[in-house]
Design a protein around this motif. Structure first.
Motif, PDB file in Angstrom:
ATOM      1  N   ALA A 212      -1.039  13.858   2.922  1.00  0.00           N
ATOM      2  CA  ALA A 212      -0.342  13.285   4.084  1.00  0.00           C
ATOM      3  C   ALA A 212       0.967  13.990   4.398  1.00  0.00           C
ATOM      4  N   LEU A 213       1.426  14.850   3.479  1.00  0.00           N
ATOM      5  CA  LEU A 213       2.690  15.589   3.613  1.00  0.00           C
ATOM      6  C   LEU A 213       3.898  14.657   3.692  1.00  0.00           C
ATOM      7  N   LYS A 214       3.770  13.510   3.064  1.00  0.00           N
ATOM      8  CA  LYS A 214       4.877  12.558   2.935  1.00  0.00           C
ATOM      9  C   LYS A 214       4.563  11.653   1.759  1.00  0.00           C
ATOM     10  N   VAL A 215       5.584  11.007   1.224  1.00  0.00           N
ATOM     11  CA  VAL A 215       5.357  10.102   0.094  1.00  0.00           C
ATOM     12  C   VAL A 215       4.674   8.831   0.589  1.00  0.00           C
ATOM     13  N   PRO A 216       3.896   8.153  -0.269  1.00  0.00           N
ATOM     14  CA  PRO A 216       3.149   6.970   0.189  1.00  0.00           C
ATOM     15  C   PRO A 216       4.017   5.760   0.487  1.00  0.00           C
ATOM     16  N   PHE A 217       5.172   5.680  -0.171  1.00  0.00           N
ATOM     17  CA  PHE A 217       6.070   4.540   0.040  1.00  0.00           C
ATOM     18  C   PHE A 217       7.467   5.066   0.338  1.00  0.00           C
ATOM     19  N   ASP A 218       8.033   4.596   1.440  1.00  0.00           N
ATOM     20  CA  ASP A 218       9.372   5.036   1.833  1.00  0.00           C
ATOM     21  C   ASP A 218      10.095   3.851   2.456  1.00  0.00           C
ATOM     22  N   ALA A 219      11.405   3.909   2.449  1.00  0.00           N
ATOM     23  CA  ALA A 219      12.224   2.824   2.995  1.00  0.00           C
ATOM     24  C   ALA A 219      13.650   3.328   3.154  1.00  0.00           C
ATOM     25  N   PRO A 220      14.446   2.668   3.991  1.00  0.00           N
ATOM     26  CA  PRO A 220      15.828   3.112   4.209  1.00  0.00           C
ATOM     27  C   PRO A 220      16.757   2.858   3.040  1.00  0.00           C
ATOM     28  N   ILE A 222      16.871   1.493  -1.464  1.00  0.00           N
ATOM     29  CA  ILE A 222      16.078   1.388  -2.689  1.00  0.00           C
ATOM     30  C   ILE A 222      15.462  -0.001  -2.857  1.00  0.00           C
ATOM     31  N   SER A 223      16.201  -1.060  -2.512  1.00  0.00           N
ATOM     32  CA  SER A 223      15.658  -2.413  -2.708  1.00  0.00           C
ATOM     33  C   SER A 223      14.412  -2.628  -1.852  1.00  0.00           C
ATOM     34  N   THR A 224      14.432  -2.155  -0.613  1.00  0.00           N
ATOM     35  CA  THR A 224      13.252  -2.283   0.257  1.00  0.00           C
ATOM     36  C   THR A 224      12.119  -1.403  -0.250  1.00  0.00           C
ATOM     37  N   LEU A 225      12.460  -0.220  -0.746  1.00  0.00           N
ATOM     38  CA  LEU A 225      11.439   0.677  -1.300  1.00  0.00           C
ATOM     39  C   LEU A 225      10.735   0.018  -2.485  1.00  0.00           C
ATOM     40  N   VAL A 226      11.504  -0.605  -3.373  1.00  0.00           N
ATOM     41  CA  VAL A 226      10.914  -1.283  -4.531  1.00  0.00           C
ATOM     42  C   VAL A 226       9.970  -2.391  -4.072  1.00  0.00           C
ATOM     43  N   GLN A 227      10.360  -3.134  -3.047  1.00  0.00           N
ATOM     44  CA  GLN A 227       9.497  -4.193  -2.515  1.00  0.00           C
ATOM     45  C   GLN A 227       8.185  -3.620  -1.993  1.00  0.00           C
ATOM     46  N   ARG A 228       8.275  -2.489  -1.295  1.00  0.00           N
ATOM     47  CA  ARG A 228       7.065  -1.878  -0.735  1.00  0.00           C
ATOM     48  C   ARG A 228       6.162  -1.326  -1.834  1.00  0.00           C
ATOM     49  N   ILE A 229       6.766  -0.753  -2.879  1.00  0.00           N
ATOM     50  CA  ILE A 229       5.967  -0.241  -4.000  1.00  0.00           C
ATOM     51  C   ILE A 229       5.245  -1.389  -4.693  1.00  0.00           C
ATOM     52  N   CYS A 230       5.924  -2.519  -4.852  1.00  0.00           N
ATOM     53  CA  CYS A 230       5.361  -3.645  -5.602  1.00  0.00           C
ATOM     54  C   CYS A 230       4.407  -4.505  -4.770  1.00  0.00           C
ATOM     55  N   ARG A 231       4.696  -4.665  -3.481  1.00  0.00           N
ATOM     56  CA  ARG A 231       3.922  -5.632  -2.698  1.00  0.00           C
ATOM     57  C   ARG A 231       3.445  -5.137  -1.344  1.00  0.00           C
ATOM     58  N   GLY A 232       3.868  -3.953  -0.930  1.00  0.00           N
ATOM     59  CA  GLY A 232       3.485  -3.458   0.390  1.00  0.00           C
ATOM     60  C   GLY A 232       2.051  -2.963   0.430  1.00  0.00           C
ATOM     61  N   PRO A 233       1.495  -2.775   1.648  1.00  0.00           N
ATOM     62  CA  PRO A 233       0.133  -2.246   1.758  1.00  0.00           C
ATOM     63  C   PRO A 233       0.055  -0.819   1.215  1.00  0.00           C
ATOM     64  N   THR A 234      -1.050  -0.514   0.550  1.00  0.00           N
ATOM     65  CA  THR A 234      -1.244   0.833   0.027  1.00  0.00           C
ATOM     66  C   THR A 234      -1.817   1.710   1.130  1.00  0.00           C
ATOM     67  N   PRO A 235      -1.125   2.782   1.493  1.00  0.00           N
ATOM     68  CA  PRO A 235      -1.621   3.628   2.580  1.00  0.00           C
ATOM     69  C   PRO A 235      -2.856   4.413   2.166  1.00  0.00           C
ATOM     70  N   THR A 250      -6.845   5.995  -3.663  1.00  0.00           N
ATOM     71  CA  THR A 250      -6.762   4.531  -3.641  1.00  0.00           C
ATOM     72  C   THR A 250      -6.810   3.956  -5.053  1.00  0.00           C
ATOM     73  N   GLU A 251      -7.693   4.507  -5.890  1.00  0.00           N
ATOM     74  CA  GLU A 251      -7.814   4.005  -7.259  1.00  0.00           C
ATOM     75  C   GLU A 251      -6.581   4.331  -8.101  1.00  0.00           C
ATOM     76  N   MET A 252      -5.994   5.487  -7.871  1.00  0.00           N
ATOM     77  CA  MET A 252      -4.799   5.853  -8.632  1.00  0.00           C
ATOM     78  C   MET A 252      -3.600   5.002  -8.236  1.00  0.00           C
ATOM     79  N   LEU A 253      -3.604   4.492  -7.005  1.00  0.00           N
ATOM     80  CA  LEU A 253      -2.495   3.647  -6.525  1.00  0.00           C
ATOM     81  C   LEU A 253      -2.913   2.178  -6.501  1.00  0.00           C
ATOM     82  N   HIS A 254      -3.834   1.817  -7.390  1.00  0.00           N
ATOM     83  CA  HIS A 254      -4.311   0.434  -7.482  1.00  0.00           C
ATOM     84  C   HIS A 254      -3.376  -0.347  -8.412  1.00  0.00           C
ATOM     85  N   ARG A 255      -2.692  -1.325  -7.871  1.00  0.00           N
ATOM     86  CA  ARG A 255      -1.645  -2.023  -8.634  1.00  0.00           C
ATOM     87  C   ARG A 255      -2.177  -2.765  -9.837  1.00  0.00           C
ATOM     88  N   THR A 256      -3.292  -3.452  -9.723  1.00  0.00           N
ATOM     89  CA  THR A 256      -3.761  -4.254 -10.849  1.00  0.00           C
ATOM     90  C   THR A 256      -4.231  -3.382 -12.010  1.00  0.00           C
TER      91      THR A 256
END
Length: 258
Positions: A212-220, A222-235, A250-256
């Motif tokens: 994708a030429l970008k990281v899967p989780f980004d935010a303005p 760190i606190s918002t970024l952590v929220q997206r990593i923990c609970r946001g939709p997986t791109p 998808t399997e490598m970024l599977h939270r459970t």
């Protein structure tokens, strides 16, 4: 007292190395391209351990020796180290092609996706290197695109293990943590111990970044970024890539699974 950064030259010369150029600098110290007496070019990472206790320094030396014992075609070879005047200098092979983050940045500037064949080759090499170190009970702890390097043959090599992180209670180490944690796994964001799945998650982030030429989780911030990593939709990967590659990411970024 440690030798100031500018005085690393005499230490290197004493051990038969000549400085060619500085290739990186941060709170940890310097990364230098050096040349040995036989003409071999190496990278020297000089870590400031002046604030570390004797035990912490010995732990770091022990870990660097462990890394020197890792021998794999897709891992940057650690050659040797020296500890002198408050500096831990670690010498490793030089990869002429630079790091993977620069390749991704270049592709993004051109607006051209990396071919799937190339992505598969590199991610396979990266995963083989990860399998090798995990089988030897070694965690990388600092996987990101900037810590994979392209050698002359075009192969990818894993490098820059989190050696300085052994110094967990020193100011020198604390300063290395500054930066946006794009590759941190959900469990690490939740202050759980870093473990094997954390390396897999980071590798999934790198695979996504390659495609994708970008990281899967980004935010303005760190606190918002952590929220997206923990609970946001997986791109998902772009549809230009195969179902196999998209499912792998998808399997490598599977939270459970973490």
């Amino acid at each position: 007292m440690p030798v100031p950064h500018r005085d690393l030259g005499p230490i290197l010369q004493k051990h038969g190395f000549g400085e060619i150029k500085k290739i990186g600098e941060g709170s940890f110290g310097k990364a230098l391209l050096v040349q040995a007496e036989d003409g071999t070019k190496l990278v020297c990472k000089a870590v400031d351990v002046s604030a570390a206790s004797s035990k912490e320094t010995q732990d770091a030396l022990k870990e660097s020796r462990l890394l020197a014992a890792l021998k794999h075609p897709y891992i940057v070879r650690y050659r040797h180290n020296l500890h002198e005047h408050g500096w831990l200098c670690i010498f490793m092979d030089y990869c002429e092609g630079g790091d993977l983050s620069k390749v991704i940045e270049s592709a993004k500037r051109r607006g051209q996706r990396l071919p799937e064949e190339q992505v598969l080759r590199w991610i396979t090499q990266a995963l083989l290197a990860l399998k090798y170190i995990h089988e030897r009970h070694v965690l990388h702890r600092d996987l990101k695109s900037g810590n994979f390097f392209i050698c002359r043959s075009g192969n990818l090599k894993m490098g820059d293990f989190g050696i300085a992180k052994v110094l967990s209670n020193t100011l020198a180490c604390a300063r290395t943590q500054i930066g946006t944690p794009y590759y941190l796994s959900p469990e690490v964001c939740q202050e759980k111990p870093y473990a094997w799945p954390s390396d897999i998650w980071a590798m999934g982030c790198i695979l996504y970044e390659l495609c994708a030429l970008k990281v899967p989780f980004d935010a303005p911030n760190i606190s918002t970024l952590v929220q997206r990593i923990c609970r946001g939709p997986t791109p998902s990967l772009p549809t230009a890539y195969s179902d196999f590659l998209r499912q792998l990411c998808t399997e490598m970024l599977h939270r459970t699974a973490c």
